[in-house]
Design a protein around this motif. Structure first.
Motif, PDB file in Angstrom:
ATOM      1  N   ASP A  56     -14.854  26.188 -41.336  1.00 56.32           N
ATOM      2  CA  ASP A  56     -14.598  25.382 -40.136  1.00 56.32           C
ATOM      3  C   ASP A  56     -15.894  24.935 -39.467  1.00 56.32           C
ATOM      4  O   ASP A  56     -16.060  25.032 -38.251  1.00 56.32           O
ATOM      5  CB  ASP A  56     -13.712  26.167 -39.143  1.00 56.32           C
ATOM      6  CG  ASP A  56     -13.185  25.275 -38.024  1.00 56.32           C
ATOM      7  OD1 ASP A  56     -13.022  24.063 -38.252  1.00 56.32           O
ATOM      8  OD2 ASP A  56     -12.967  25.786 -36.910  1.00 56.32           O
ATOM      9  N   HIS A  57     -16.819  24.466 -40.298  1.00 63.75           N
ATOM     10  CA  HIS A  57     -18.080  23.936 -39.771  1.00 63.75           C
ATOM     11  C   HIS A  57     -18.449  22.741 -40.637  1.00 63.75           C
ATOM     12  O   HIS A  57     -18.606  22.892 -41.853  1.00 63.75           O
ATOM     13  CB  HIS A  57     -19.166  25.018 -39.800  1.00 63.75           C
ATOM     14  CG  HIS A  57     -20.336  24.650 -38.950  1.00 63.75           C
ATOM     15  ND1 HIS A  57     -20.256  24.537 -37.573  1.00 63.75           N
ATOM     16  CD2 HIS A  57     -21.613  24.337 -39.270  1.00 63.75           C
ATOM     17  CE1 HIS A  57     -21.429  24.195 -37.099  1.00 63.75           C
ATOM     18  NE2 HIS A  57     -22.265  24.063 -38.097  1.00 63.75           N
ATOM     19  N   HIS A  58     -18.582  21.575 -40.032  1.00 62.35           N
ATOM     20  CA  HIS A  58     -18.569  20.336 -40.802  1.00 62.35           C
ATOM     21  C   HIS A  58     -19.864  19.527 -40.655  1.00 62.35           C
ATOM     22  O   HIS A  58     -20.417  19.451 -39.558  1.00 62.35           O
ATOM     23  CB  HIS A  58     -17.366  19.492 -40.370  1.00 62.35           C
ATOM     24  CG  HIS A  58     -16.059  20.227 -40.518  1.00 62.35           C
ATOM     25  ND1 HIS A  58     -15.538  21.015 -39.518  1.00 62.35           N
ATOM     26  CD2 HIS A  58     -15.206  20.333 -41.554  1.00 62.35           C
ATOM     27  CE1 HIS A  58     -14.402  21.564 -39.937  1.00 62.35           C
ATOM     28  NE2 HIS A  58     -14.176  21.167 -41.169  1.00 62.35           N
ATOM     29  N   THR A  73     -25.646  20.304 -37.141  1.00 60.42           N
ATOM     30  CA  THR A  73     -25.804  20.749 -35.774  1.00 60.42           C
ATOM     31  C   THR A  73     -24.447  21.274 -35.328  1.00 60.42           C
ATOM     32  O   THR A  73     -23.438  20.995 -35.972  1.00 60.42           O
ATOM     33  CB  THR A  73     -26.317  19.614 -34.860  1.00 60.42           C
ATOM     34  OG1 THR A  73     -26.620  20.131 -33.568  1.00 60.42           O
ATOM     35  CG2 THR A  73     -25.305  18.491 -34.741  1.00 60.42           C
ATOM     36  N   THR A  74     -24.444  22.035 -34.274  1.00 62.63           N
ATOM     37  CA  THR A  74     -23.190  22.645 -33.819  1.00 62.63           C
ATOM     38  C   THR A  74     -22.778  22.018 -32.498  1.00 62.63           C
ATOM     39  O   THR A  74     -23.452  22.186 -31.487  1.00 62.63           O
ATOM     40  CB  THR A  74     -23.364  24.175 -33.679  1.00 62.63           C
ATOM     41  OG1 THR A  74     -23.755  24.695 -34.947  1.00 62.63           O
ATOM     42  CG2 THR A  74     -22.068  24.832 -33.234  1.00 62.63           C
ATOM     43  N   HIS A  75     -21.714  21.251 -32.538  1.00 62.79           N
ATOM     44  CA  HIS A  75     -21.278  20.519 -31.337  1.00 62.79           C
ATOM     45  C   HIS A  75     -20.825  21.471 -30.243  1.00 62.79           C
ATOM     46  O   HIS A  75     -20.964  21.166 -29.058  1.00 62.79           O
ATOM     47  CB  HIS A  75     -20.161  19.541 -31.711  1.00 62.79           C
ATOM     48  CG  HIS A  75     -20.450  18.745 -32.941  1.00 62.79           C
ATOM     49  ND1 HIS A  75     -19.634  18.706 -34.062  1.00 62.79           N
ATOM     50  CD2 HIS A  75     -21.533  17.995 -33.262  1.00 62.79           C
ATOM     51  CE1 HIS A  75     -20.196  17.950 -34.991  1.00 62.79           C
ATOM     52  NE2 HIS A  75     -21.342  17.510 -34.543  1.00 62.79           N
ATOM     53  N   ASP A  76     -20.295  22.609 -30.669  1.00 62.62           N
ATOM     54  CA  ASP A  76     -19.760  23.590 -29.712  1.00 62.62           C
ATOM     55  C   ASP A  76     -20.837  24.514 -29.143  1.00 62.62           C
ATOM     56  O   ASP A  76     -20.525  25.418 -28.377  1.00 62.62           O
ATOM     57  CB  ASP A  76     -18.698  24.475 -30.391  1.00 62.62           C
ATOM     58  CG  ASP A  76     -17.504  23.671 -30.892  1.00 62.62           C
ATOM     59  OD1 ASP A  76     -17.326  22.535 -30.440  1.00 62.62           O
ATOM     60  OD2 ASP A  76     -16.758  24.190 -31.737  1.00 62.62           O
TER      61      ASP A  76
HETATM   62  N1  H2B Z   1     -18.607  21.397 -37.061  1.00 64.31           N
HETATM   63  C1  H2B Z   1     -19.802  21.306 -36.498  1.00 64.31           C
HETATM   64  N2  H2B Z   1     -20.829  20.821 -37.201  1.00 64.31           N
HETATM   65  N3  H2B Z   1     -19.989  21.710 -35.239  1.00 64.31           N
HETATM   66  C2  H2B Z   1     -18.995  22.217 -34.500  1.00 64.31           C
HETATM   67  O1  H2B Z   1     -19.233  22.585 -33.343  1.00 64.31           O
HETATM   68  C3  H2B Z   1     -17.725  22.326 -35.077  1.00 64.31           C
HETATM   69  C4  H2B Z   1     -17.557  21.867 -36.402  1.00 64.31           C
HETATM   70  N4  H2B Z   1     -16.717  22.840 -34.424  1.00 64.31           N
HETATM   71  N5  H2B Z   1     -16.352  21.908 -36.975  1.00 64.31           N
HETATM   72  C5  H2B Z   1     -15.447  23.116 -35.001  1.00 64.31           C
HETATM   73  C6  H2B Z   1     -15.171  22.278 -36.217  1.00 64.31           C
HETATM   74  C7  H2B Z   1     -14.416  22.953 -33.896  1.00 64.31           C
HETATM   75  O2  H2B Z   1     -14.357  21.622 -33.466  1.00 64.31           O
HETATM   76  C8  H2B Z   1     -13.046  23.425 -34.306  1.00 64.31           C
HETATM   77  C9  H2B Z   1     -12.062  23.255 -33.177  1.00 64.31           C
HETATM   78  O3  H2B Z   1     -13.127  24.757 -34.694  1.00 64.31           O
END
Ligand code: H2B
Length: 100
Positions: A56-58, A73-76
């Motif tokens: 779950d990391h894209h 990068t990590t959006h969260d």
């Molecule tokens: N991928 C990346 N690169 N950054 C994230 O913060 C992220 C993600 N968050 N994939 C995950 C999904 C989040 O949106 C879901 C809800 O778990």
């Protein structure tokens, strides 16, 4: 919220990822992969997509014929997103899938 890496942790992590370049503007890492041809590049992207979905990391990425550019990068993470341990782990997985 996912913590962004400290400057020290980031330096240590990037030392183990010599092919990746740090972008301080986005607090992200980027690498360009060159494959034999388009089919090889797309196959590589498919492998990365399945591995990314599993954790779950894209990736953010683009493909031009045999080239695949990947930004991690990590959006969260943090207030505006940034580099986290998840990016480092995915970069290692991607390097292994590419086979270098
Ligand atoms: N991928 C990346 N690169 N950054 C994230 O913060 C992220 C993600 N968050 N994939 C995950 C999904 C989040 O949106 C879901 C809800 O778990």
């Amino acid at each position: 919220m996912i913590p962004v890496l400290t400057t020290e942790d980031r330096a240590a992590a990037l030392a183990a990822l010599p092919q990746w370049t740090y972008d301080p503007v986005r607090d992200s890492i980027v690498r360009e992969f060159r494959c034999a041809d388009f089919v090889t590049a797309f196959g590589f992207m498919t492998s990365v997509a399945l591995a990314a979905e599993k954790v779950d990391h894209h990736p953010e990425w683009s493909n031009v014929y045999n080239r695949v550019t990947i930004v991690l990068t990590t959006h969260d993470a943090g207030d505006n997103g940034g580099l986290s341990g998840r990016d480092i782990a995915l970069a290692k997985t991607i390097d292994a899938l590419f086979g270098d």
